[in-house]
Write an enzyme that holds these catalytic residues in place. Structure first.
Site, short mmCIF file in Angstrom:
data_model
loop_
_atom_site.label_atom_id
_atom_site.label_comp_id
_atom_site.label_asym_id
_atom_site.label_seq_id
_atom_site.Cartn_x
_atom_site.Cartn_y
_atom_site.Cartn_z
CG HIS A 17 -7.45 -4.89 -15.56
ND1 HIS A 17 -7.94 -6.17 -15.61
CD2 HIS A 17 -6.16 -5.00 -15.17
CE1 HIS A 17 -7.01 -7.03 -15.23
NE2 HIS A 17 -5.91 -6.34 -14.96
CE1 TYR A 57 -13.41 -5.19 -7.47
CE2 TYR A 57 -13.31 -5.34 -5.09
CZ TYR A 57 -12.86 -4.79 -6.27
OH TYR A 57 -11.87 -3.84 -6.23
N PRO A 68 -9.96 -2.11 2.02
CG PRO A 68 -8.68 -4.05 2.09
CD PRO A 68 -9.43 -3.10 2.94
CE LYS A 70 -11.62 4.48 -5.24
NZ LYS A 70 -11.14 4.69 -6.62
CE1 TYR A 86 -11.65 -0.73 -9.80
CE2 TYR A 86 -12.85 -1.19 -7.77
CZ TYR A 86 -11.86 -1.51 -8.67
OH TYR A 86 -11.03 -2.59 -8.43
P1 FAS Z 1 2.62 2.93 4.88
O1 FAS Z 1 2.05 2.36 6.14
O2 FAS Z 1 2.70 2.07 3.66
O3 FAS Z 1 4.11 3.46 5.16
C1 FAS Z 1 4.40 4.13 6.37
C2 FAS Z 1 5.88 3.90 6.64
O4 FAS Z 1 6.23 4.64 7.82
C3 FAS Z 1 6.18 2.44 6.93
O5 FAS Z 1 7.25 2.01 6.13
C4 FAS Z 1 6.53 2.41 8.42
O6 FAS Z 1 7.54 1.47 8.71
C5 FAS Z 1 7.02 3.82 8.66
N1 FAS Z 1 6.82 4.29 10.03
C6 FAS Z 1 5.75 4.07 10.84
N2 FAS Z 1 5.94 4.67 12.02
C7 FAS Z 1 7.14 5.30 11.95
C8 FAS Z 1 7.89 6.11 12.85
N3 FAS Z 1 7.40 6.39 14.07
N4 FAS Z 1 9.08 6.58 12.45
C9 FAS Z 1 9.56 6.31 11.21
N5 FAS Z 1 8.90 5.56 10.30
C10 FAS Z 1 7.70 5.07 10.68
N6 FAS Z 1 -4.46 -0.43 -0.21
C11 FAS Z 1 -5.07 -0.71 -1.39
O7 FAS Z 1 -5.35 0.22 -2.15
N7 FAS Z 1 -5.35 -2.02 -1.73
C12 FAS Z 1 -5.01 -3.07 -0.92
O8 FAS Z 1 -5.27 -4.22 -1.24
C13 FAS Z 1 -4.37 -2.82 0.31
N8 FAS Z 1 -4.00 -3.84 1.14
C14 FAS Z 1 -3.39 -3.55 2.34
C15 FAS Z 1 -2.99 -4.57 3.22
C16 FAS Z 1 -2.36 -4.27 4.44
C17 FAS Z 1 -1.96 -5.40 5.39
C18 FAS Z 1 -2.14 -2.92 4.81
C19 FAS Z 1 -1.52 -2.57 6.16
C20 FAS Z 1 -2.53 -1.91 3.94
C21 FAS Z 1 -3.14 -2.22 2.69
N9 FAS Z 1 -3.52 -1.21 1.80
C22 FAS Z 1 -4.13 -1.47 0.62
C23 FAS Z 1 -3.30 0.15 2.11
C24 FAS Z 1 -1.85 0.47 1.82
O9 FAS Z 1 -1.57 0.15 0.48
C25 FAS Z 1 -1.65 1.90 2.18
O10 FAS Z 1 -2.70 2.73 1.68
C26 FAS Z 1 -0.34 2.44 1.70
O11 FAS Z 1 0.67 1.58 2.14
C27 FAS Z 1 -0.22 3.86 2.28
O12 FAS Z 1 1.09 4.25 2.13
P2 FAS Z 1 1.77 5.16 3.26
O13 FAS Z 1 0.85 6.27 3.60
O14 FAS Z 1 3.13 5.43 2.77
O15 FAS Z 1 1.78 4.25 4.59
C1 PHB Z 2 -5.31 -6.39 -4.79
O1 PHB Z 2 -4.98 -6.75 -5.95
O2 PHB Z 2 -4.59 -6.62 -3.79
C2 PHB Z 2 -6.62 -5.68 -4.60
C3 PHB Z 2 -7.40 -5.37 -5.71
C4 PHB Z 2 -8.61 -4.70 -5.53
C5 PHB Z 2 -9.02 -4.38 -4.24
C6 PHB Z 2 -8.23 -4.70 -3.13
C7 PHB Z 2 -7.03 -5.36 -3.31
O3 PHB Z 2 -10.21 -3.74 -4.06
#
Ligand code: FAS
Ligand code: PHB
Length: 389
Positions: A72, A200, A292, A296, A384
């Site tokens: 995009h 947005y 979110p 980032k 962004y």
């Molecule tokens: P993660 O949380 O992805 O991974 C951590 C891993 O460690 C998990 O698999 C967990 O099971 C494991 N773990 C935890 N405790 C442990 C332990 N004690 N022992 C062993 N393993 C353990 N970011 C965006 O940019 N856009 C979004 O739209 C967006 N939506 C999101 C929606 C939700 C519901 C959540 C929770 C996050 C969202 N995020 C979003 C942020 C997300 O993408 C995170 O930034 C990304 O998963 C970060 O990756 P990790 O740091 O690997 O953490």
């Molecule tokens: C998504 O596609 O899940 C998404 C995109 C932009 C955002 C947050 C989530 O700022």
């Protein structure tokens, strides 16, 4: 067991670190609490900064992303019932972003790890770092009821916000900064054609976002109160509210359909400092969380891994610990910049309980100014798109 880097957490941060270390001849073992199926089932991020795209390509993880991702030039913002701005990132800062779901990135990382028979323990419970304030750290965990120990040179805490790694840093060392927002995002996936651009929406009814995963998989969000019961939001109500928040000309373009996933995510800003204690290094959500809104979260996890892997390669290849010693400050500089941007955009686009009509008009006035100022648009576009690594 013994390895060079013990990685706690098998999400994007943990598996990307493992992959980049492998490509540089550095051994690691990953310990993941959940099953592989559970980790692969999580629906999360969707927007990749171009820096993230290049890091994934450099790690040999770009083929499917380049085939199935969608590039995009910018993103749209609507407000005031009829106003719309296309924030042209390509024009303002000669950059772009990639729409490619985190779920697919996780699959790509998992496939790469399996293809190289990478060392990972799934369903590893009671993972605990030890001796990270010495030159000989180790990690213990339980798998199938049996306790294991991994001796290592360094420990990478990639275990997310609810992980164990951050909790072992002494209270008199760890500093935490947090802001919780008085609302969450109700998100759905639907097998429908998305709007052509990420859009947005600031509305007096609350924030909304239209995003995508593929040409036939849409991702939509609406701001909801924190105490929302997801059962109170059947699909029809969701679609009606989403459309009510967008200007009519955009609402008419939204193709509705049954949701195949529906969840509510709370919003918070959180930063833990330092991101290093002795031979324990934090990367990703274990050290920081952003709302979110600015897309980032995943991108910060990738930039942390970029800095940490570069530091570890320098240590093993050149015997230098300079990049390890500066890792926390380097990563935190970029983290705080993204935390501030995400906070600012969240504050600009969401309806806060106490803001009233005055606050709504202030938000609309700032968006009007954004639409009228190339300088302001360039500043928002470069944040962004993701600041240089
Ligand atoms: P993660 O949380 O992805 O991974 C951590 C891993 O460690 C998990 O698999 C967990 O099971 C494991 N773990 C935890 N405790 C442990 C332990 N004690 N022992 C062993 N393993 C353990 N970011 C965006 O940019 N856009 C979004 O739209 C967006 N939506 C999101 C929606 C939700 C519901 C959540 C929770 C996050 C969202 N995020 C979003 C942020 C997300 O993408 C995170 O930034 C990304 O998963 C970060 O990756 P990790 O740091 O690997 O953490
Ligand atoms: C998504 O596609 O899940 C998404 C995109 C932009 C955002 C947050 C989530 O700022």
């Amino acid at each position: 067991m013994r390895t060079q880097i013990a990685i706690i957490g098998g999400g994007p941060a943990g598996l990307l670190l493992s992959e980049i270390l492998y490509l540089n001849g550095i051994e690691s073992i990953v310990m993941e609490r959940q099953t592989r199926q559970y980790v692969l089932s999580r629906i999360r991020a969707g927007v990749l900064e171009w820096g993230t795209v290049e890091i994934l390509r450099d790690a040999g993880l770009g083929d499917r992303m380049d085939r199935e991702g969608h590039v995009h030039d910018g993103t749209a913002i609507t407000w005031g019932g009829d106003r719309r701005l296309f924030l042209d990132i390509k024009k303002h800062v000669d950059s772009q972003f990639m729409a490619y779901g985190q779920t697919k990135i996780q699959e790509d990382l998992d496939n790469a790890l399996q293809a190289r028979d990478g060392a990972i323990f799934e369903e590893a419970v009671d993972v605990m770092p030890h001796g990270f304030d010495t030159d000989s750290p180790w990690v213990t965990f339980v798998k199938d009821g049996e306790e294991h120990r991994i001796d290592c040179d360094f420990i990478a805490g990639c275990d997310g916000f609810h992980g164990v790694s951050r909790t072992v840093i002494p209270d008199d060392v760890l500093r935490e900064y947090q802001r919780e927002y008085p609302f969450g995002w109700l998100g759905i996936l639907s097998e429908t054609p998305p709007l052509p651009e990420l859009t947005y929406c600031n509305s007096p009814r609350g924030f909304a976002l239209s995003s995508m995963r593929t040409p036939m998989l849409s991702r939509y969000y609406i701001q909801v109160p924190l105490d929302t019961d997801i059962e109170a939001w059947p699909d029809d109500r969701f679609w009606e509210e989403l459309k009510a928040r967008y200007p009519n000309e955009i609402a008419e373009q939204i193709v509705t359909g049954p949701s195949i996933e529906k969840s509510i995510a709370p919003l918070r800003s959180f930063v833990a400092e330092p991101m290093r204690y002795g031979r324990l290094f934090l990367a990703g959500d274990s050290a920081h969380i952003v709302p979110p809104t600015g897309a980032k979260g995943l991108n910060l996890a990738v930039s942390d891994v970029y800095y940490l892997s570069r530091a570890l390669v320098d240590y093993y290849d050149n015997g230098s610990s300079e990049l390890l010693d500066t890792y926390s400050d380097t990563a935190l500089h970029r983290v705080w910049s993204a935390v501030r941007f995400s906070w600012w955009l969240t504050t600009l686009l969401h309806r806060f309980p106490d803001m009233g009509d005055f606050g709504q008009r202030i938000q609309e006035s700032e968006l009007d100014y954004l639409a009228s100022s190339d300088a302001f648009q360039a500043a928002v576009a470069e944040q962004y798109a993701g600041l240089p690594l």
